[in-house]
Design an enzyme around this catalytic site. Structure first.
Site, PDB file in Angstrom:
ATOM      1  N   ASP A   1       0.876  -1.174   0.000  1.00 26.89           N
ATOM      2  CA  ASP A   1       0.000   0.000   0.000  1.00 26.89           C
ATOM      3  C   ASP A   1       0.907   1.215   0.000  1.00 26.89           C
ATOM      4  O   ASP A   1       2.127   1.082   0.152  1.00 26.89           O
ATOM      5  CB  ASP A   1      -0.938   0.003   1.220  1.00 26.89           C
TER       6      ASP A   1
ATOM      7  N   HIS B   1      -3.902   2.226  -4.760  1.00 28.71           N
ATOM      8  CA  HIS B   1      -3.174   2.109  -3.486  1.00 28.71           C
ATOM      9  C   HIS B   1      -1.705   1.770  -3.754  1.00 28.71           C
ATOM     10  O   HIS B   1      -1.116   0.967  -3.020  1.00 28.71           O
ATOM     11  CB  HIS B   1      -3.803   1.020  -2.600  1.00 28.71           C
TER      12      HIS B   1
ATOM     13  N   GLU C   1     -10.832   1.026  -4.435  1.00 26.15           N
ATOM     14  CA  GLU C   1     -10.666   2.474  -4.297  1.00 26.15           C
ATOM     15  C   GLU C   1      -9.736   3.112  -5.321  1.00 26.15           C
ATOM     16  O   GLU C   1      -8.967   4.021  -4.976  1.00 26.15           O
ATOM     17  CB  GLU C   1     -10.172   2.803  -2.880  1.00 26.15           C
TER      18      GLU C   1
HETATM   19  C1  ACM Z   1     -10.849  -1.326   1.864  1.00 20.73           C
HETATM   20  O1  ACM Z   1     -11.217  -1.162   3.042  1.00 20.73           O
HETATM   21  N1  ACM Z   1     -10.426  -0.282   1.141  1.00 20.73           N
HETATM   22  C2  ACM Z   1     -10.880  -2.623   1.236  1.00 20.73           C
END
Ligand code: ACM
Length: 683
Positions: A189, A266, A322
């Site tokens: 991440d 991410h 996201e």
């Molecule tokens: C997440 O909580 N973005 C999977």
């Protein structure tokens, strides 16, 4: 033959004394499917034998488990009959469908365990250890047990803060006790890449390190990486040897490690170490891979190749959540890709990447799991969906014949408050006590065909606000016990009060074994206002909302009557008792039906800045006898400032007035955002 005869005799004896104390719940968590408690108990002494008829690796796992718990048996080369725990694998066990199932037949003389696999024997051993409760006395009982779901997981984010291999192994020991069988590691991440990849050394020489150790100082500050070895650098990663060690350690405990490699979003850390993989090549500015660039696939496939060599799990998690998708519409390579592939929008572009990666992963004999955003733009043909933005993603996946793992944020996100927020360390998410987690049922409302596709359930611990090992354990335990029981036990026999007693006992075990578990026995509990209904003059009266300030449909609580129904909200605005207003503030008028003497008008608001929930900057309370001419009786101003955590504030007036119509207005401060209130009290 000897075993069969002994079995018949034992059965006859059992029949004679069975049910004496049936119905009493034994202290086992997760609750076994069937337990029949009998008279007497088996006591382990220094000549008790242990006979295991299973593979050598299973024998090692089980003897290792007993030994770690302080039990050293006399190893027996055959079933000795008396004073013996005899464990054996059977191809078929009547009434057990799962390969993880087992039976225990414990009498005062002997304990017989049968299972279809080594995992089943291991779980039986875990059950025996819980029954023995540290002192070696196991109540006579017959247990027939198997899990509700094949996948019972914990996810640990090791990117936002890094936790070393010994700590991970310690957690494996704990979750194995509760018959969990997956540990999902969120390895990559923005905050740091955490796995050595030989082909891409910059991922760990550079993208795994930063100056501020505390994530929020880094995230709200420089967001820069530093070279490994820089003075004061915080971070770290698992070497490939570390990974092999963790994977083997977990396998001995029948836990599969699921690695997660985030894509296409991410990924700030990758795209700063290897900027040519983003659309603009700008350092520190890009979170999403360029989907038009062939180098992206070369990188991801090379990384996944090394990952799959290290992790034998059938499932590889490829993230998918996201994506901002902001650069893709302006990127010539992404636009070219969309044209060539006939993709209509950026969702389909994301889906193109996921589908292409799925093909690659499938070609190596593995399967992908992705967060529920992988549904957007078209689900990859064989993908399993991990449903986190509620249950809808998982349900949609099962509707199209895909498997789903349920991790809905409202029940399974362990980074939320587990007790009254003012008693707790700062948390990311709202109030989600053990009882709330326990109330979740992954197959609720699903048709049988869909329910069969629910692969399992998982508790997720994101660690943005959890910088230390002690806090990680504090947030995981005991709520993961609820996930364990949801994943294993029969939902029809679940009872929170009874579960809580067993969870309190498990917390004692966890603490005694060096885990910093939350003190469940000392739980503060729900906001006291939420425990009873209030009586007041406005209760049940009609409320008019001004057209410019309606309540928001997502947070409507009881709807038109929510502010006068006597019901107060708890510690979270998600409990469907708080009514939410966005941007326009609150402006409601209550008709008391006739002119009344009024001495108090008040309402509570909450503030939690992370999700954009604020106190009002100004409240005005007015009265009228005809609903046309209003007289302001109070103006309450408040300097709204950002703070951490959750707080509550009452905005009220007391005095002596008369009126039939009570108007209550609350205005937002400069932050705008949400206002939440639960009841307007008029006395
Ligand atoms: C997440 O909580 N973005 C999977």
């Amino acid at each position: 033959m000897k075993r069969i005869i002994t079995g018949v005799v034992t059965l006859l004896i059992l029949c004679a004394c069975a049910h004496e104390r049936s119905g009493e719940r034994l202290n086992v968590l997760p609750q076994p499917r069937q337990i029949e408690r009998n008279n007497g108990s088996f006591t382990v002494d220094n000549v008790t034998g242990l006979y295991i008829d299973a593979l050598e690796s299973d024998k090692n796992s089980i003897t290792g488990l007993f030994k770690a718990a302080g039990f050293s048996f006399v190893p027996a080369s055959e079933d000795r009959g008396n004073n013996c725990i005899a464990m054996s694998i059977c191809k078929d066990i009547e009434g057990i469908a799962s390969p993880e199932g087992y039976t225990i037949d414990a009498t005062a003389e002997k304990i017989d365990v049968k299972a279809i696999s080594g995992a089943g024997l291991y779980y039986a051993a875990q059950t025996l250890l819980q029954l023995a409760d540290g002192n070696g006395t196991i109540p006579a009982c017959r247990i027939k047990d198997e899990p509700a779901f094949a996948y019972r997981g914990l996810m640990l984010d090791v990117s936002r803060h890094f936790f070393g291999k010994e700590f991970v192994k310690k957690q494996i020991d704990a979750i194995a006790r509760f018959k969990m069988n997956r540990l999902h590691l969120h390895l990559t991440d923005a905050a740091g890449w955490r796995i050595e990849i030989k082909k891409y050394p910059r991922l760990t020489e550079f993208a795994a390190w930063r100056k501020p150790a505390i994530w929020k100082d880094w995230w709200f500050g420089s967001r820069e990486y530093v070279e490994e070895g820089t003075e004061g650098a915080y971070g770290g990663y698992y070497t490939q040897d570390d990974i092999r060690e963790i994977v083997a350690y977990a396998a001995e405990r029948y836990i599969t490690i699921i690695p997660e490699i985030e894509m296409p979003a991410h990924s700030e850390e990758v795209l700063t170490a290897y900027p040519e993989l983003s659309c603009t090549h700008e350092l520190y500015k890009q979170a999403d891979f360029c989907i038009g660039n062939e180098k992206t696939y070369e990188f991801l496939e090379n990384v996944l190749t090394e990952v799959m060599e290290l992790f034998p799990s059938e499932y590889i998690h490829i993230g998918g959540d996201e994506a901002g998708k902001a650069s893709w519409p302006h990127c010539p390579l992404c636009q070219k890709r969309m044209k060539e592939e006939g993709l209509d929008d950026v969702n389909e572009l994301q889906s193109y990447l996921i589908q292409r990666i799925e093909k690659f992963v499938n070609s190596k004999g593995r399967q992908i799991i992705g967060w529920d955003e992988i549904l957007d733009g078209g689900l990859a043909p064989n993908a399993t969906v991990m449903s986190w933005r509620g249950t809808e993603g998982g349900i949609a996946a099962t509707e199209s014949g895909h498997k789903a793992i349920m991790t809905p944020g409202g029940y399974c996100y362990l980074d939320s408050y587990q007790d009254a927020p003012h008693t707790q360390p700062m948390a990311f998410g709202p109030y989600m006590p053990l009882e709330k987690v326990y109330s979740y049922n992954p197959t609720d409302g699903l048709k049988e065909e869909q329910a069969k596709l629910i692969y399992g359930v998982q508790g997720n611990l994101w660690v943005e606000y959890i910088p230390t090992e002690e806090l990680v354990e504090y947030m995981i335990y005991p709520r993961i016990l609820a996930i364990s029981e949801i994943g294993w036990s029969n939902p029809a026999t679940r009872n929170y009060g009874e579960f809580r007693q067993r969870a309190v006992k498990s917390v004692e075990w966890l603490k005694a074994n060096g885990y910093n578990a939350f003190d469940l026995a000392g739980e503060f509990g729900q906001r006291k206002e939420a425990l009873t209904q209030s009586e007041h003059m406005a209760k049940g009266k009609s409320v008019t909302y001004s057209a410019y300030a309606p309540f928001n449909d997502r947070y409507k609580a009881g709807g038109e009557v929510a502010l006068v129904d006597g019901i107060h909200g708890g510690w979270t605005y998600l409990d469907e008792k708080w009514q939410g207003f966005i941007k326009g503030g609150v402006d409601v008028t209550i008709d008391l039906g006739e002119e009344k003497d009024i001495n108090t008008v008040s309402a509570d608001f909450m503030q939690m800045c992370i999700p954009d929930v604020w106190f009002p900057a100004k409240v005005t309370i007015s009265l009228s006898s005809d609903s046309v001419m209003f007289k302001d009786i109070a103006t309450i101003e408040h300097n709204v400032v950002r703070d951490e955590g959750l707080s509550f504030k009452n905005y009220g007036w007391s005095g002596k007035e008369k009126g039939r119509y009570v108007r209550y207005r609350a205005e937002c401060g400069p932050q705008r955002g949400w206002l939440f209130t639960d009841e307007i009290i008029v006395k």
